[in-house]
Design an enzyme around this catalytic site. Structure first.
Site: not given
Lengths: 328, 756
Positions: B247-248, B636, B642, B710, B712-713
């Site tokens: 999705g980004f 952490r 992943t 997080g 993600g980015e």
């Protein structure tokens, strides 16, 4: 994409007959160009004649001539031992093109007729003299970073996108064409037409004619050949500039040379004047650079493709140096 | 059902969390069993194809549907003339409408690529043929699609809580008084997301209820938007997005094609499938704004910053509100006594800009990271040393201490792993054979955000453990880490846990954006699973028929789903048997986690250092990244595999951003011309070198009990700067305009150097 009729031909004669029965027919071999353009509504064949099962896949050597069937797959030709040894530039050009998957599908004959990647050609919203004769050309003053600087006209600056035909041009390949009057063989360069005022006419093929093979001559000149491709990313991309060259050395001199350019011209571009400039010259950077200057002397640039002049020159120098075995 | 609210407290014990467990959804994905939106098993479906405007302003003059309607299989053609009326979208970001305009509501054209018609047919082929045969004539009007000449400019105060016009002390005076100054302008182009899965929606109305299989990064946000658009209650809408093929950011907001699919389903009374074409993806689901960033750095001779002035110009659609907050990192990344950050946003007649991986941080760390390198060279200092000398422990913007900041450790570990000390300082000083070599470094950062999140954990009499939340997996590994978190809390095998996500009927989850999903939902799963375990132990120690009857809770432990007495392993009972003993058929707990007062005490950010090597074949202007290393401090690590993959993906994208990616508009028409993956270049395998990823792992227990920020980015941030800095080191040429394509290296200084 629009509805179309799909027929399978069981012989080349039948294929030509099926194609001539309707106004707008296209032969289907690997489909890698045709299907894309049909999806984009650029190609609108009434009938698609599938020739992919015709027995035109052989790669055969007869004396000094290697004949490659038009339906031989790009991958098969690239990895053919005779081709790789006798015509390194052909093998290198094929392997520099597209992706493994596409090379497994694409055919040699189809590859000769690959159509331009000009973005203004490939979407029907734009003005394009090639797609809609007389409509104008949005590329001239548009985004033309990838466009041609040689062989252009005021009607069209679309770049010929292929790699293989550039190598074939350098190696003086011939194209075997089957028509109603039988078979004819022409020089590869005679297959392609400069855009001029009528860029919709891209080849000298008559309606219903079918390319059945290409022919290459085995000779020392062709064995010392090389294809160099310069592009933004490392793989799976069309050339910003590419060079196919072949050189025959005689002592410390260049006996004869062949140079063809890709990515910078509207057709596979044979640089005949540059070849002449190299004949008898020593194989050094100074001679290479002079030949490169000669090759690009007729370049006409637009807003975003001026860099191609210098890039093509450097590619010529590098390719010649490489093919001369670092003799410089 | 019981509810537990998690507060950041003590460290959770971990066994499975952190391990490089293979994705539990991996098999389903590689075998095709995982169903993405367009794969939804909905029968009797109609296909819809969008027609887009080919002018950037004006009006629709005429529509001729004759040829379209004559195509066999075409069922309906929707245009502004016959589309159902939809009330104007509320536009305050409470509901995630990306654009103010509901589609097909008037003949006005606001940008090139606006949806102007929808062709609905029994087959995809018929819909597509109908679409190309639709004749729309426009009365073109004026438009403004370039920053140059933009006559409407906004100076936004705020971007999702971040101040956009910032002043600290007297930056102009401090800059003027600085011994060393850098004044440079950097630009980044428009970029598009291009996930592998194009946006797709399958919509169906059943008894007044709308069911949508959607490529959505926010099923609850999409549910709210569908409800508003069609004036129904949110309970009448269900949005499903169990799998998302990337999705980004382009599937985070709610876009017009989603409205169109539901509208078509309503008009036809059938299920309707709508998949955007790759070309349409360039104008239909947002893009990253271009930026022009002027950076002025003032410093002491030792490289210590005295002043930073960062002026950002970007674009925003007249019909949208999103813009690129590229100055967002500048107030917090380094110690800066005097500072100014400004954002000017030109309102243009273009499709809406939107969030794209690390909006703001990505172009911001590029410009700032390059300016820091320029400063290092102006001071005659090693670029990494200059980064070190400007380290801070306090967020200069909020004044709060960072909860955890190990950026110096990232620099140190990276320098060691990359062998940075072998770098020679002068540009053009490192070679290998015929190639110039350049090494560059830059800092990476991204805020650690979290939002209220909920998860339900259920265990039934068969012993099946089920975790459910309305969160999402964009390919990042969410399924797997939630299973790992639940497994640790329950004492179970993560592969035995069923995770269900991407369904608006499940408990509350925020948008899969802002890198906050793990931090929002992870603690909720943990809390729910802990609650279940306590209940199970309570039943097992109190039920007369249990072998653990009479023990205290702390005398029992759980391993692989079996409860055992700690001092007598033979006394044991399985989860399933305890559930049966409890007599309720199933045990269920809702876990709720939300940020608390720690948000007022600390600034939460992740950090990293990007190291890059480029090789440059100067004769051919052939530039390739040959080595990349990212060292990250994200608290952490929940799953080593992943997490590593996510970081590698970010770095790969950084290579694309630095060297390849650019969405080009033809300014004469305000239209995208590079709207396909042959003309919009993303890195292919051959462009991607060996990439190493290291983590400086310190659980951030001030953030959540799990300690994970997080991921993600952050991976993309800083990469483009490290590459551009490496290019300078290799070539001696500063290219301040991305992407760094051959022609930018062929001109001027580079050419002169080669000619010598």
């Amino acid at each position: 994409m629009r509805a179309f009729e799909y027929v399978v031909a069981d012989s080349s004669a039948a294929a030509r007959a099926l194609a001539r029965e309707v106004g707008a027919a296209r032969f289907y071999a690997g489909g890698t160009t045709l299907v894309d353009l049909m999806k984009a509504d650029v190609e609108r064949p009434q009938r698609v004649v599938d020739i992919s099962r015709l027995p035109l896949t052989a790669i055969e050597r007869r004396g000094d001539v290697v004949r490659i069937g038009a339906l031989a797959r790009n991958s098969d030709v690239a990895y053919d031992a005779t081709v790789a040894q006798a015509f390194p530039a052909v093998s290198e050009a094929l392997l520099s093109g597209a992706s493994g998957q596409i090379r497994n599908s694409a055919t040699i004959g189809g590859n000769l007729l690959q159509r331009t990647r000009c973005t203004y050609f490939r979407e029907t919203r734009w003005r394009c003299n090639k797609r809609e004769p007389g409509s104008g050309c949005d590329a001239l003053d548009g985004f033309n970073r990838g466009h041609a600087i040689l062989g252009t006209s005021d009607a069209c600056i679309a770049t010929f996108p292929g790699d293989l035909p550039v190598a074939l041009a350098a190696l003086s390949a011939h194209v075997v064409i089957e028509g109603d009057a039988g078979e004819r063989t022409i020089a590869l360069e005679d297959l392609y037409l400069l855009p001029g005022d009528e860029p919709q006419h891209e080849t000298s093929l008559a309606p219903g004619e079918l390319i059945t093979a290409i022919e290459l001559r085995v000779e020392p000149l062709h064995a010392r050949s090389h294809y160099l491709k310069v592009r933004d990313r490392a793989s799976y991309e069309f050339a910003l500039a590419s060079v196919a060259c072949a050189v025959e050395l005689d002592g410390g001199r260049i006996a004869q040379a062949r140079i063809a350019l890709g990515g910078v011209a509207t057709v596979p571009w044979r640089a005949v004047d540059a070849e002449a400039a190299l004949a008898g010259a020593p194989p050094d950077d100074s001679a290479f650079r002079h030949a490169a200057d000669v090759a690009l002397s007729g370049a006409r640039t637009r807003a975003h493709n001026g860099y191609k002049v210098e890039l093509a020159k450097r590619a010529i120098v590098r390719a010649l140096r490489t093919v001369c075995g670092g003799a410089a | 059902m019981s509810t537990t609210i998690e507060r950041p407290a003590t460290a959770a014990p971990v066994t499975h969390v952190g391990r490089p467990l293979d994705r539990i959804d991996g098999h389903a994905k590689v075998t095709g069993a995982a169903r993405y939106a367009a794969d939804a098993p909905v029968g009797d479906v109609l296909y819809a194809v969008i027609v887009q405007s080919t002018v950037a302003g004006g009006r629709i003059a005429e529509i001729d549907e004759t040829a379209t309607r004559a195509v066999s299989g075409v069922v309906e053609v929707l245009t502004y003339r016959n589309a159902p009326k939809i009330p104007a979208f509320p536009f305050d970001f409470t509901v995630p409408f990306a654009e103010q305009l509901a589609p097909l509501q008037s003949d006005e054209i606001h940008y090139d690529g606006q949806h102007v018609a929808l062709v609905i047919a029994e087959t995809f082929e018929a819909a597509r043929e109908g679409a190309v045969l639709l004749r729309i004539t426009y009365a073109p009007g004026p438009f403004q699609a370039t920053l140059e000449g933009a006559h409407e400019t906004e100076l936004p105060d705020n971007f999702f809580g971040n101040a956009m016009q910032v002043r600290r002390a007297d930056p102009e005076a401090a800059f003027a008084a600085s011994e060393i100054t850098v004044d440079a302008t950097y630009s980044t182009p428009v970029e598009n997301h291009n996930p592998l899965e194009p946006s797709a929606t399958v919509a169906q109305w059943r008894d007044g209820e709308l069911i949508v299989h959607d490529a959505s990064q926010w099923v609850l946000g999409s549910r709210a938007a569908y409800a508003k658009a069609f004036s129904v209650d949110e309970t009448q809408v269900r949005v499903l997005a169990p799998y998302i093929g990337g999705g980004f950011g382009c599937k985070g907001f709610f876009w017009a094609h989603q409205t169109l699919a539901a509208m078509a389903a309503k008009v036809t009374g059938r299920a309707v499938k709508l998949v955007l074409s790759r070309e349409q993806m360039f104008t239909s689901v947002g893009h990253r704004s271009s930026t022009r960033q002027r950076l002025r750095l003032g410093a002491s001779r030792d490289g210590t910053l005295r002043a930073v002035l960062h002026d950002v110009q970007g674009e925003s659609a007249r019909v949208g509100a999103f813009f690129e907050p590229a100055g967002v990192v500048t107030p917090m990344l380094f110690a800066v006594p005097a500072l100014s950050v400004s954002h000017r946003v030109a309102k243009l007649d273009i499709p809406s800009t939107t969030a794209m991986r690390a909006p703001g941080e990505t172009p911001g760390t590029y410009a700032l990271g390059c300016a820091m390198d320029e400063l290092a060279y102006a001071c005659g200092l090693d670029p990494l040393e200059v980064l070190r000398r400007n380290e801070t422990e306090t967020d200069g913007e909020s004044g709060l201490p960072f909860s955890s900041r190990n950026l110096l450790a990232c620099y140190e570990r990276g320098a060691e792993a990359f062998d940075w000390s072998a770098r020679t300082h002068a540009p053009r000083s490192m070679r290998d054979g015929g190639e110039l070599i350049g090494w560059g470094v830059a800092a990476a950062t991204y805020p650690a955000m979290r939002s209220r999140g909920e998860a339900r954990v259920t265990i039934d009499a068969a012993g099946t453990i089920d975790v459910a939340s309305a969160t999402h997996d964009l390919g990042t590994g969410m399924y797997t880490i939630l299973a790992q978190i639940a497994a640790d809390a329950l004492g179970a095998d993560p592969r035995a846990i069923r995770v269900r996500i991407g369904d608006s009927a499940f408990p509350l989850a925020p948008v899969a954006g802002g890198s906050m999903s793990s931090a929002s939902i992870g603690p909720a799963v943990h809390a729910a699973a802990e609650r279940i375990r306590r209940e199970v132990i309570s039943i097992a120690t109190s039920a007369g028929a249990s072998p653990l009857h009479g023990l205290r809770a702390d005398e029992v432990h759980v391993v692989d789903g079996i409860l055992r007495a700690k001092d007598d392993p033979a006394r044991a009972i399985a989860y399933a048997d305890v559930v049966r003993l409890g007599g309720s058929g199933a045990l269920e707990a809702l876990g709720v986690a939300e940020p608390g007062k720690e948000q007022e005490e600390y600034s939460f950010h992740s950090f990293g250092a990007q190291f890059v090597e480029v090789r440059y074949d100067e004769e051919l202007a052939r530039l390739r990244v040959s080595r990349a290393l990212g060292v990250f401090d994200c608290g952490r690590v929940l799953n080593a595999k992943t997490a590593r993959s996510q970081m590698i993906g970010g770095i790969v994208w950084g290579i694309g951003m630095a060297l390849l990616e650019e969405t080009v508009r033809d300014d004469r028409y305000g239209a995208v011309v590079t709207n396909n993956l042959a003309d919009y270049h993303v890195p292919v395998n051959a462009d991607v070198p060996a990439i190493d990823v290291l983590f400086v792992e310190e659980p951030d227990l001030k953030f959540t009990a799990l300690g994970a920020r997080g991921m993600g980015e952050i991976g993309i941030t800083g990469v483009a700067a490290a590459i551009a800095n490496a290019v300078y080191h290799a070539t001696g040429v500063r290219v301040r305009d991305l992407p760094i394509v051959p022609e930018k290296l062929l001109g001027g200084a580079a050419q002169a150097a080669w000619r010598k």
